[in-house]
Design a protein around this motif. Structure first.
Motif, PDB file in Angstrom:
ATOM      1  N   VAL A  15     -28.118   8.867 -11.984  1.00 42.91           N
ATOM      2  CA  VAL A  15     -27.279   9.290 -13.107  1.00 42.91           C
ATOM      3  C   VAL A  15     -26.559  10.601 -12.780  1.00 42.91           C
ATOM      4  CG1 VAL A  15     -28.763   8.148 -14.778  1.00 42.91           C
ATOM      5  CG2 VAL A  15     -29.146  10.572 -14.259  1.00 42.91           C
ATOM      6  N   ASP A  16     -25.472  10.821 -13.495  1.00 41.24           N
ATOM      7  CA  ASP A  16     -24.764  12.091 -13.425  1.00 41.24           C
ATOM      8  C   ASP A  16     -25.345  13.109 -14.394  1.00 41.24           C
ATOM      9  OD1 ASP A  16     -22.515  11.165 -11.644  1.00 41.24           O
ATOM     10  OD2 ASP A  16     -22.215   9.785 -13.322  1.00 41.24           O
ATOM     11  N   PHE A  17     -25.914  12.584 -15.498  1.00 44.35           N
ATOM     12  CA  PHE A  17     -26.438  13.469 -16.550  1.00 44.35           C
ATOM     13  C   PHE A  17     -27.582  12.760 -17.254  1.00 44.35           C
ATOM     14  CE2 PHE A  17     -26.214  14.990 -21.052  1.00 44.35           C
ATOM     15  CZ  PHE A  17     -26.530  16.320 -20.820  1.00 44.35           C
ATOM     16  N   GLY A  23     -14.840   3.134 -17.145  1.00 36.83           N
ATOM     17  CA  GLY A  23     -13.614   2.855 -17.890  1.00 36.83           C
ATOM     18  C   GLY A  23     -13.985   2.354 -19.279  1.00 36.83           C
ATOM     19  N   PRO A  24     -13.366   1.255 -19.743  1.00 39.99           N
ATOM     20  CA  PRO A  24     -13.668   0.749 -21.074  1.00 39.99           C
ATOM     21  C   PRO A  24     -14.905  -0.152 -21.129  1.00 39.99           C
ATOM     22  CG  PRO A  24     -11.921  -0.556 -20.112  1.00 39.99           C
ATOM     23  CD  PRO A  24     -12.245   0.541 -19.110  1.00 39.99           C
ATOM     24  N   THR A  25     -15.673  -0.168 -20.055  1.00 34.18           N
ATOM     25  CA  THR A  25     -16.832  -1.052 -19.965  1.00 34.18           C
ATOM     26  C   THR A  25     -18.125  -0.254 -20.111  1.00 34.18           C
ATOM     27  OG1 THR A  25     -15.629  -2.545 -18.486  1.00 34.18           O
ATOM     28  CG2 THR A  25     -18.029  -2.766 -18.552  1.00 34.18           C
ATOM     29  N   LEU A  26     -19.015  -0.773 -20.949  1.00 32.22           N
ATOM     30  CA  LEU A  26     -20.304  -0.122 -21.179  1.00 32.22           C
ATOM     31  C   LEU A  26     -21.434  -1.063 -20.799  1.00 32.22           C
ATOM     32  CD1 LEU A  26     -22.195   2.056 -22.481  1.00 32.22           C
ATOM     33  CD2 LEU A  26     -21.879   0.823 -24.651  1.00 32.22           C
ATOM     34  N   PRO A  80     -13.622   9.905 -16.447  1.00 31.33           N
ATOM     35  CA  PRO A  80     -14.236   9.426 -15.206  1.00 31.33           C
ATOM     36  C   PRO A  80     -15.451   8.552 -15.500  1.00 31.33           C
ATOM     37  CG  PRO A  80     -13.821  11.800 -15.122  1.00 31.33           C
ATOM     38  CD  PRO A  80     -13.608  11.381 -16.538  1.00 31.33           C
ATOM     39  N   SER A  81     -15.698   7.595 -14.630  1.00 30.49           N
ATOM     40  CA  SER A  81     -16.911   6.778 -14.752  1.00 30.49           C
ATOM     41  C   SER A  81     -18.133   7.690 -14.698  1.00 30.49           C
ATOM     42  CB  SER A  81     -16.970   5.745 -13.626  1.00 30.49           C
ATOM     43  OG  SER A  81     -15.893   4.835 -13.726  1.00 30.49           O
TER      44      SER A  81
END
Length: 213
Positions: A163-165, A151-154, A132-133
């Motif tokens: 933020v999630d974390f 996804g594959p993008t940073l 997951p994003s």
């Protein structure tokens, strides 16, 4: 004029003449994260003498690798398109050097800019594409990074955001990225301090950012 002439004629020699002087490639590393003021570059490289920083900036400008970019009332240094071509070289060198990293010495630090490039180096887009994003916040010393994996993008930038974390860490984070230290153990030993969110998300972070030592 370059500071050193090796007396040989090939691309590697020329490259070393341009960025092989001490501190030059670390200046490029930090500018790969984003434009910086002179004082920001000095703060991110706390051991660099002021005269050496000034000299390296002049040399890199003369070589067309960086440029001065006036913004309002301040002067920023940024990479030129030619300078940005160094990014895959810097990332490859970081991955190669990671294999030889040992435990950090007491006086060694990580900075937000150095960690931003380390995370770009360790990013596993194929793994991230299956997860997951997630948005991460990371604190290193007095600075913070906002890390977005979609996804594959940073995307990695200095600063903060939703933020999630979020976590705080230091040089020991390389043990998590290398797989030497399991996420739960990293939290137990204080290598990673959870600031926000579930500690389970550190496992997702460790899967997303991994380099074999």
């Amino acid at each position: 004029m370059v500071a050193r002439d090796y007396g040989q004629y090939d691309g590697i020699t020329r490259g070393l003449e341009l960025v092989g002087e001490r501190w030059a490639l670390l200046i490029v590393r930090d500018l790969l994260v984003g434009p910086r003021r002179y004082g920001e570059l000095a703060a991110g490289l706390p051991r660099i003498p002021s005269n050496i920083l000034a000299a390296r900036l002049k040399e890199l400008q003369a070589a067309g690798i960086i440029r001065r970019a006036p913004r309002s009332r301040i002067i920023l240094y940024e990479l030129t398109p030619y300078g940005r071509e160094l990014e895959p070289i810097v990332l490859a060198l970081g991955a190669w050097g990671f294999k030889a990293m040992e435990d950090p010495r007491q006086e060694q630090i990580v900075t937000p800019d150095s960690m931003a490039i380390s995370l770009r180096t360790a990013f596993q887009p194929q793994v991230a594409a299956t997860l997951p994003s997630t948005a991460y916040g990371a604190r290193f010393g007095e600075g913070s990074l906002f890390i977005r994996v979609d996804g594959p993008t940073l995307a990695v930038a200095r600063g903060e955001g939703p933020v999630d974390f979020a976590f705080a860490s230091g040089p020991g984070l390389h043990r998590l990225i290398s797989g030497e230290l399991a996420p739960a153990r990293a939290i137990e030993t204080g290598v990673v301090e959870v600031l926000r969110g579930s500690g389970d998300l550190l496992s997702r972070f460790a899967s997303t950012f991994h380099l074999a030592a």
